[in-house]
Design a protein around this motif. Sequence first.
Motif, PDB file in Angstrom:
ATOM      1  N   THR A 204      70.820  23.501 -57.241  1.00  0.00           N
ATOM      2  CA  THR A 204      71.439  24.902 -57.408  1.00  0.00           C
ATOM      3  C   THR A 204      71.207  25.979 -56.803  1.00  0.00           C
ATOM      4  O   THR A 204      71.737  26.859 -56.615  1.00  0.00           O
ATOM      5  CB  THR A 204      70.583  25.418 -58.896  1.00  0.00           C
ATOM      6  N   LEU A 205      70.255  25.544 -55.730  1.00  0.00           N
ATOM      7  CA  LEU A 205      70.068  26.350 -54.504  1.00  0.00           C
ATOM      8  C   LEU A 205      70.558  26.037 -52.998  1.00  0.00           C
ATOM      9  O   LEU A 205      70.220  26.739 -52.162  1.00  0.00           O
ATOM     10  CB  LEU A 205      68.819  26.971 -54.535  1.00  0.00           C
ATOM     11  N   GLY A 206      70.791  24.762 -52.971  1.00  0.00           N
ATOM     12  CA  GLY A 206      71.267  23.962 -52.071  1.00  0.00           C
ATOM     13  C   GLY A 206      71.212  22.477 -51.845  1.00  0.00           C
ATOM     14  O   GLY A 206      70.844  21.921 -53.188  1.00  0.00           O
ATOM     15  N   VAL A 207      71.236  21.734 -50.801  1.00  0.00           N
ATOM     16  CA  VAL A 207      71.392  20.306 -51.028  1.00  0.00           C
ATOM     17  C   VAL A 207      70.165  19.894 -50.064  1.00  0.00           C
ATOM     18  O   VAL A 207      70.410  20.098 -48.758  1.00  0.00           O
ATOM     19  CB  VAL A 207      72.627  19.726 -50.664  1.00  0.00           C
ATOM     20  N   ASP A 442      60.092  32.869 -69.915  1.00  0.00           N
ATOM     21  CA  ASP A 442      59.327  34.265 -69.836  1.00  0.00           C
ATOM     22  C   ASP A 442      60.581  35.125 -69.524  1.00  0.00           C
ATOM     23  O   ASP A 442      61.130  34.873 -68.333  1.00  0.00           O
ATOM     24  CB  ASP A 442      58.044  34.433 -68.988  1.00  0.00           C
ATOM     25  N   PRO A 443      60.746  36.570 -69.878  1.00  0.00           N
ATOM     26  CA  PRO A 443      62.119  37.238 -69.673  1.00  0.00           C
ATOM     27  C   PRO A 443      61.819  37.545 -68.033  1.00  0.00           C
ATOM     28  O   PRO A 443      62.986  37.615 -67.700  1.00  0.00           O
ATOM     29  CB  PRO A 443      62.086  38.158 -70.465  1.00  0.00           C
ATOM     30  N   ALA A 444      60.927  37.967 -67.840  1.00  0.00           N
ATOM     31  CA  ALA A 444      60.530  38.295 -66.256  1.00  0.00           C
ATOM     32  C   ALA A 444      60.787  37.100 -65.393  1.00  0.00           C
ATOM     33  O   ALA A 444      61.654  37.481 -64.257  1.00  0.00           O
ATOM     34  CB  ALA A 444      59.354  39.076 -66.112  1.00  0.00           C
ATOM     35  N   LEU A 449      64.755  34.291 -61.790  1.00  0.00           N
ATOM     36  CA  LEU A 449      65.403  32.957 -61.262  1.00  0.00           C
ATOM     37  C   LEU A 449      66.995  33.322 -61.082  1.00  0.00           C
ATOM     38  O   LEU A 449      67.479  32.911 -60.148  1.00  0.00           O
ATOM     39  CB  LEU A 449      65.037  31.985 -62.449  1.00  0.00           C
ATOM     40  N   ARG A 450      67.421  34.178 -62.017  1.00  0.00           N
ATOM     41  CA  ARG A 450      68.855  34.505 -62.016  1.00  0.00           C
ATOM     42  C   ARG A 450      69.191  35.345 -60.682  1.00  0.00           C
ATOM     43  O   ARG A 450      70.211  35.211 -59.993  1.00  0.00           O
ATOM     44  CB  ARG A 450      69.186  35.219 -62.975  1.00  0.00           C
ATOM     45  N   ASN A 463      76.027  23.064 -58.381  1.00  0.00           N
ATOM     46  CA  ASN A 463      75.564  22.281 -59.780  1.00  0.00           C
ATOM     47  C   ASN A 463      75.903  23.326 -60.692  1.00  0.00           C
ATOM     48  O   ASN A 463      74.768  23.606 -61.464  1.00  0.00           O
ATOM     49  CB  ASN A 463      74.058  21.980 -59.627  1.00  0.00           C
ATOM     50  N   PRO A 464      76.590  23.793 -60.738  1.00  0.00           N
ATOM     51  CA  PRO A 464      76.996  24.941 -62.110  1.00  0.00           C
ATOM     52  C   PRO A 464      76.650  24.382 -63.279  1.00  0.00           C
ATOM     53  O   PRO A 464      77.070  23.327 -63.633  1.00  0.00           O
ATOM     54  CB  PRO A 464      78.753  25.068 -61.862  1.00  0.00           C
ATOM     55  N   GLY A 465      76.073  25.416 -64.057  1.00  0.00           N
ATOM     56  CA  GLY A 465      75.642  25.080 -65.444  1.00  0.00           C
ATOM     57  C   GLY A 465      74.422  24.199 -65.473  1.00  0.00           C
ATOM     58  O   GLY A 465      73.737  24.031 -66.663  1.00  0.00           O
ATOM     59  N   ALA A 466      73.743  23.911 -64.479  1.00  0.00           N
ATOM     60  CA  ALA A 466      72.292  23.164 -64.493  1.00  0.00           C
ATOM     61  C   ALA A 466      71.572  24.439 -64.313  1.00  0.00           C
ATOM     62  O   ALA A 466      71.508  25.214 -63.484  1.00  0.00           O
ATOM     63  CB  ALA A 466      72.201  22.215 -63.453  1.00  0.00           C
ATOM     64  N   VAL A 467      70.302  24.278 -65.047  1.00  0.00           N
ATOM     65  CA  VAL A 467      69.073  25.123 -64.869  1.00  0.00           C
ATOM     66  C   VAL A 467      69.325  26.601 -65.656  1.00  0.00           C
ATOM     67  O   VAL A 467      68.769  26.761 -66.516  1.00  0.00           O
ATOM     68  CB  VAL A 467      68.485  25.372 -63.499  1.00  0.00           C
ATOM     69  N   LEU A 468      70.589  27.035 -65.127  1.00  0.00           N
ATOM     70  CA  LEU A 468      70.903  28.633 -65.504  1.00  0.00           C
ATOM     71  C   LEU A 468      72.058  28.228 -66.045  1.00  0.00           C
ATOM     72  O   LEU A 468      73.226  27.760 -65.487  1.00  0.00           O
ATOM     73  CB  LEU A 468      70.671  29.538 -64.578  1.00  0.00           C
TER      74      LEU A 468
END
Length: 471
Positions: A204-207, A442-444, A449-450, A463-468
Amino acid sequence: MMNPCDAAFLDALAARLPADTLRPPEPRYLEEPRGRWQGRAGAVARPARVEEVAEVIRACAAARVGVVPFGGGTSLVGGQVMTEGPLPLVLSLERMAAVRSVSAADGALVAEAGATLRAVQEAAEAAGRLFPLSLASEGTATIGGALSTNAGGTGVLRYGNARDLCLGLEAVLPDGSVWHGLKRLRKDNTGYDLRNLLVGAEGTLGVITAASLRLYPQPAHRLVALLVVPSPQAAQRLLALAEARLGGLVSAFELISGTGLDFLAEAGPEVRMPFAVRPDWSVLVELGLPQAMEPEEAMAALYDEGAGGGLVLDGVIAASAAQADALWALREAIPEANRRIGAVSSHDISLPLSAIPGFLAEVGERLTAMGDFRINAFGHLGDGNLHYNIFPARGQSRAALEAIRPAVQRLVHDLVDAAGGSVSAEHGIGRAKVADLERYGDPARLAALRAIKAALDPAGIMNPGAVLRDG
């Protein structure tokens, strides 16, 4: 707003890549092992060099087309299949499978992301070294996928997760830039750790395109035993005893339930059962010892002390490499037996070691009150990671219990969270556990992450929709 991987986009992309890079999506790129999700894609890109990966990502970023990285396709949480939304491009690194270099002196190996774990293990072994990451799917799982999910496996107790075995990375970031980070250093304290940000990010952040991996000396002696224990609590105490007597030399400590052995007898695969009467609980122990130690004496001493304390009831100690492999074959066949039986709900959980016996007792009682289930709790007791899988009673079908699956999963995960555990120990979040991360995270931490995702991938193509969740 994401755009689909349509004919116009593919025509433009094809003009920027070698002729054999793009192809229609074959079924194998759209499936996952448990058969719960069916992926969708406009095409599959199969680049052969990191520069081609960068070209693909730059094009997708400019056109706002989603990219689903694909390794060996062995993810059990749907991280490799996108089931809804505009058609993405699947990015397979199967053609980037070379082991670029091995240095016994540095204790490091550089492999491309498409190399299988088994190929990396064999390259290390040829150099007289050990790459200790070991999974049941290691013949198919790739090093890129293993790092992207921070895979665990059977050797975490001694060697750590995939994250702990990674010294450096080469990766393509969401804007198409290439990070050349294939260092072989144990210490590199120069700011934010981008390596550890990408490891476990599930694409989700790179390959990840290549990795510098840590190697270890081969143990001079390997000894494996299957020991019958009266309970999970006894198994836990035996683990503590093993670590006290052989600190740092216990390579694996796997809990096996009698239900798992029953499933092997019922559905296969066919393996040799070492006991005439299948025990309720047993542990598979592997020791990796230096030249100066006698392996048979070490295991016999552990057996005798365990038996003297009521922790070991019976056991089989492998007398040869073939017998050791046969004991491991029994353990590694359990997931396939589970698949053949068909689980109502499967759980990859981790708990504080001290909480495991109480958790197993409480969740078993609570599930019994909900219905007639069979429970197969097994896995990596040495690092607190259990695979807690729930099956229909013999003669019942999984389909008949599908309606109760969400309640079963919620019960297990609530109890894990209450015990200070994690609802994803080694499989990752993928798409299957996005709601779990939102519920138990945890909210923080979730906000952080977002923020990281938005900063590195502002177009949201990775990877849209994965993890977040999207949006």
